[in-house]
Design an enzyme around this catalytic site. Structure first.
Site, PDB file in Angstrom:
ATOM      1  N   ALA A  65      -0.187  59.702 -24.318  1.00 33.34           N
ATOM      2  CA  ALA A  65       0.117  60.791 -23.397  1.00 33.34           C
ATOM      3  C   ALA A  65      -0.818  61.940 -23.748  1.00 33.34           C
ATOM      4  O   ALA A  65      -1.296  62.042 -24.885  1.00 33.34           O
ATOM      5  CB  ALA A  65       1.575  61.215 -23.560  1.00 33.34           C
ATOM      6  N   GLY A 110       1.490  56.401 -25.605  1.00 30.56           N
ATOM      7  CA  GLY A 110       1.765  56.011 -24.219  1.00 30.56           C
ATOM      8  C   GLY A 110       0.871  54.874 -23.748  1.00 30.56           C
ATOM      9  O   GLY A 110       1.228  54.140 -22.811  1.00 30.56           O
ATOM     10  N   GLU A 113       2.518  51.837 -24.962  1.00 32.28           N
ATOM     11  CA  GLU A 113       3.727  51.675 -24.128  1.00 32.28           C
ATOM     12  C   GLU A 113       3.381  51.158 -22.733  1.00 32.28           C
ATOM     13  O   GLU A 113       4.107  50.328 -22.171  1.00 32.28           O
ATOM     14  CB  GLU A 113       4.460  53.024 -24.041  1.00 32.28           C
ATOM     15  CG  GLU A 113       5.058  53.437 -25.378  1.00 32.28           C
ATOM     16  CD  GLU A 113       5.589  54.858 -25.376  1.00 32.28           C
ATOM     17  OE1 GLU A 113       4.796  55.803 -25.172  1.00 32.28           O
ATOM     18  OE2 GLU A 113       6.802  55.028 -25.553  1.00 32.28           O
TER      19      GLU A 113
HETATM   20  N1  COA Z   1      -4.266  63.569 -25.531  1.00 36.36           N
HETATM   21  C1  COA Z   1      -5.206  64.450 -25.178  1.00 36.36           C
HETATM   22  N2  COA Z   1      -6.502  64.321 -25.491  1.00 36.36           N
HETATM   23  C2  COA Z   1      -6.864  63.252 -26.185  1.00 36.36           C
HETATM   24  C3  COA Z   1      -5.936  62.273 -26.601  1.00 36.36           C
HETATM   25  C4  COA Z   1      -4.592  62.458 -26.241  1.00 36.36           C
HETATM   26  N3  COA Z   1      -3.638  61.568 -26.561  1.00 36.36           N
HETATM   27  N4  COA Z   1      -6.598  61.324 -27.306  1.00 36.36           N
HETATM   28  C5  COA Z   1      -7.891  61.699 -27.317  1.00 36.36           C
HETATM   29  N5  COA Z   1      -8.065  62.856 -26.652  1.00 36.36           N
HETATM   30  C6  COA Z   1      -9.308  63.592 -26.425  1.00 36.36           C
HETATM   31  C7  COA Z   1      -9.744  64.358 -27.665  1.00 36.36           C
HETATM   32  O1  COA Z   1      -9.067  65.583 -27.769  1.00 36.36           O
HETATM   33  C8  COA Z   1     -11.215  64.529 -27.397  1.00 36.36           C
HETATM   34  O2  COA Z   1     -11.397  65.553 -26.444  1.00 36.36           O
HETATM   35  P1  COA Z   1     -12.575  66.674 -26.639  1.00 36.36           P
HETATM   36  O3  COA Z   1     -13.843  65.844 -26.633  1.00 36.36           O
HETATM   37  O4  COA Z   1     -12.427  67.550 -25.460  1.00 36.36           O
HETATM   38  O5  COA Z   1     -12.318  67.307 -27.963  1.00 36.36           O
HETATM   39  C9  COA Z   1     -11.585  63.228 -26.699  1.00 36.36           C
HETATM   40  O6  COA Z   1     -10.374  62.708 -26.182  1.00 36.36           O
HETATM   41  C10 COA Z   1     -12.202  62.187 -27.631  1.00 36.36           C
HETATM   42  O7  COA Z   1     -11.297  61.976 -28.696  1.00 36.36           O
HETATM   43  P2  COA Z   1     -11.698  62.120 -30.242  1.00 36.36           P
HETATM   44  O8  COA Z   1     -10.458  62.436 -30.998  1.00 36.36           O
HETATM   45  O9  COA Z   1     -12.841  63.079 -30.394  1.00 36.36           O
HETATM   46  O10 COA Z   1     -12.212  60.651 -30.556  1.00 36.36           O
HETATM   47  P3  COA Z   1     -12.233  59.941 -31.968  1.00 36.36           P
HETATM   48  O11 COA Z   1     -13.061  58.710 -31.801  1.00 36.36           O
HETATM   49  O12 COA Z   1     -12.622  60.877 -33.047  1.00 36.36           O
HETATM   50  O13 COA Z   1     -10.716  59.514 -32.258  1.00 36.36           O
HETATM   51  C11 COA Z   1      -8.539  58.653 -31.672  1.00 36.36           C
HETATM   52  C12 COA Z   1     -10.069  58.578 -31.433  1.00 36.36           C
HETATM   53  C13 COA Z   1      -7.887  57.745 -30.651  1.00 36.36           C
HETATM   54  C14 COA Z   1      -8.240  58.144 -33.087  1.00 36.36           C
HETATM   55  C15 COA Z   1      -8.055  60.096 -31.516  1.00 36.36           C
HETATM   56  O14 COA Z   1      -8.549  60.609 -30.300  1.00 36.36           O
HETATM   57  C16 COA Z   1      -6.558  60.261 -31.535  1.00 36.36           C
HETATM   58  O15 COA Z   1      -5.946  60.174 -32.590  1.00 36.36           O
HETATM   59  N6  COA Z   1      -5.945  60.513 -30.337  1.00 36.36           N
HETATM   60  C17 COA Z   1      -4.553  60.788 -30.222  1.00 36.36           C
HETATM   61  C18 COA Z   1      -3.727  59.542 -30.374  1.00 36.36           C
HETATM   62  C19 COA Z   1      -2.254  59.860 -30.272  1.00 36.36           C
HETATM   63  O16 COA Z   1      -1.687  60.522 -31.126  1.00 36.36           O
HETATM   64  N7  COA Z   1      -1.623  59.362 -29.215  1.00 36.36           N
HETATM   65  C20 COA Z   1      -0.218  59.531 -29.011  1.00 36.36           C
HETATM   66  C21 COA Z   1       0.051  60.733 -28.205  1.00 36.36           C
HETATM   67  S1  COA Z   1       1.800  60.938 -27.974  1.00 36.36           S
END
Ligand code: COA
Length: 258
Positions: A65, A110, A113
């Site tokens: 999400a 999400g 999910e």
């Molecule tokens: N919600 C909003 N934005 C998200 C997102 C999420 N769940 N997951 C990734 N993004 C965004 C990042 O903020 C980033 O945006 P920006 O470039 O404007 O800063 C972009 O997507 C790329 O993500 P980034 O974190 O830079 O990539 P990464 O390769 O370093 O890491 C993940 C990848 C998946 C490990 C990391 O993005 C992450 O942990 N995401 C959240 C996962 C999460 O907690 N999901 C459950 C949500 S309830």
């Protein structure tokens, strides 16, 4: 037609691609509303025979999400968000046409999910699955605590839910979360090849398989009774008569979808 989804209908297969690759296809309000509309299209458009849900790009299916929409929500708003998400995902799960998740990278929160709400999952070898909500002081809200237990068993699900640790595609395969792991370049072809097999069957029989299998997980239903009902309903169809006749005549059946 959609702002954050790409859709494509080819050979009866409707592919829904979540299209926010710069945000790893995170599910914001627009994506959720559009996903709901796309699911309505699946229910209503009789030329759609089956569905693939996937993510744009080669990095993420859906990374969860959209966390940027979480700040400032109160408890009632949080519940409302979870209920809406659960309703949309339940419509995917109950869809009478097969819905397969083609998981092309991160399927977190999400995203995991959404994949679990589909009827089954095929993953690329770079896929990662997890429910990292505890890292945010949260729990899954779109059915994750329930479907993860259903799919991989309570012990394994509890570990993923409480540690927030992701698992790779092979671990997902071993735990039964996905049915196949393939190179990313082959993901859609593999998914389509399985859908081609399913689409060659009688659609009413497919719908009844989905309904009866889902009934096991619905506490208001008796799955064995649902199976009896579905079995009986199939006898009303031309396709069932054709299927049995074709077998006895040693030829391939031609199903007409009713
Ligand atoms: N919600 C909003 N934005 C998200 C997102 C999420 N769940 N997951 C990734 N993004 C965004 C990042 O903020 C980033 O945006 P920006 O470039 O404007 O800063 C972009 O997507 C790329 O993500 P980034 O974190 O830079 O990539 P990464 O390769 O370093 O890491 C993940 C990848 C998946 C490990 C990391 O993005 C992450 O942990 N995401 C959240 C996962 C999460 O907690 N999901 C459950 C949500 S309830």
């Amino acid at each position: 037609m959609y702002q954050s989804l790409l859709t494509n209908l080819e050979n009866g297969v409707f592919t829904i691609t979540i299209n926010r690759p710069d945000k790893l296809n995170a599910l914001n309000k627009t994506v959720m509303d559009e996903l709901n509309d796309a699911v309505t299209e699946v229910y209503e458009n009789s030329t759609i025979r089956s569905v693939i849900i996937t993510g744009a790009g080669q990095k993420a299916f859906v990374a969860g999400a959209d966390i940027s929409e979480f700040l400032g929500l109160n408890a009632a708003e949080g519940m409302q968000m979870a209920r809406k998400g659960q309703d949309i995902f339940a419509r995917i799960e109950r869809c009478p046409k097969p819905v397969i998740a083609a998981v092309n990278g991160f399927a977190l929160g999400g995203g995991c999910e959404l994949a679990m709400a589909c009827h089954f999952r095929i993953a690329s070898d770079n896929a990662r699955f997890g429910q990292p909500e505890v890292n945010l002081g949260l729990i899954p809200g779109y059915g994750g605590t329930q479907r993860l237990v259903q799919l991989i068993g309570k012990g394994r699900a509890m570990e993923l839910l409480m540690t927030g640790n992701p698992i790779d595609a092979n671990a997902a395969l071993q735990s039964g979360l996905v049915n196949y792991v393939v190179p990313i370049g082959e993901l859609l072809d593999k998914t389509k090849s399985i859908l081609a097999i399913i689409q060659a069957k009688a659609p009413v029989a497919i719908a009844k398989c989905i309904e009866a299998a889902n009934a096991l997980y619905d506490k208001d239903k008796n799955g064995f009774e649902a199976e009896i009902d579905g079995f009986g309903e199939c006898f009303k169809t031309e396709d069932m008569q054709e299927g049995a006749k074709a077998f006895l005549e040693k030829r391939k059946p031609t199903f007409v979808g009713r």
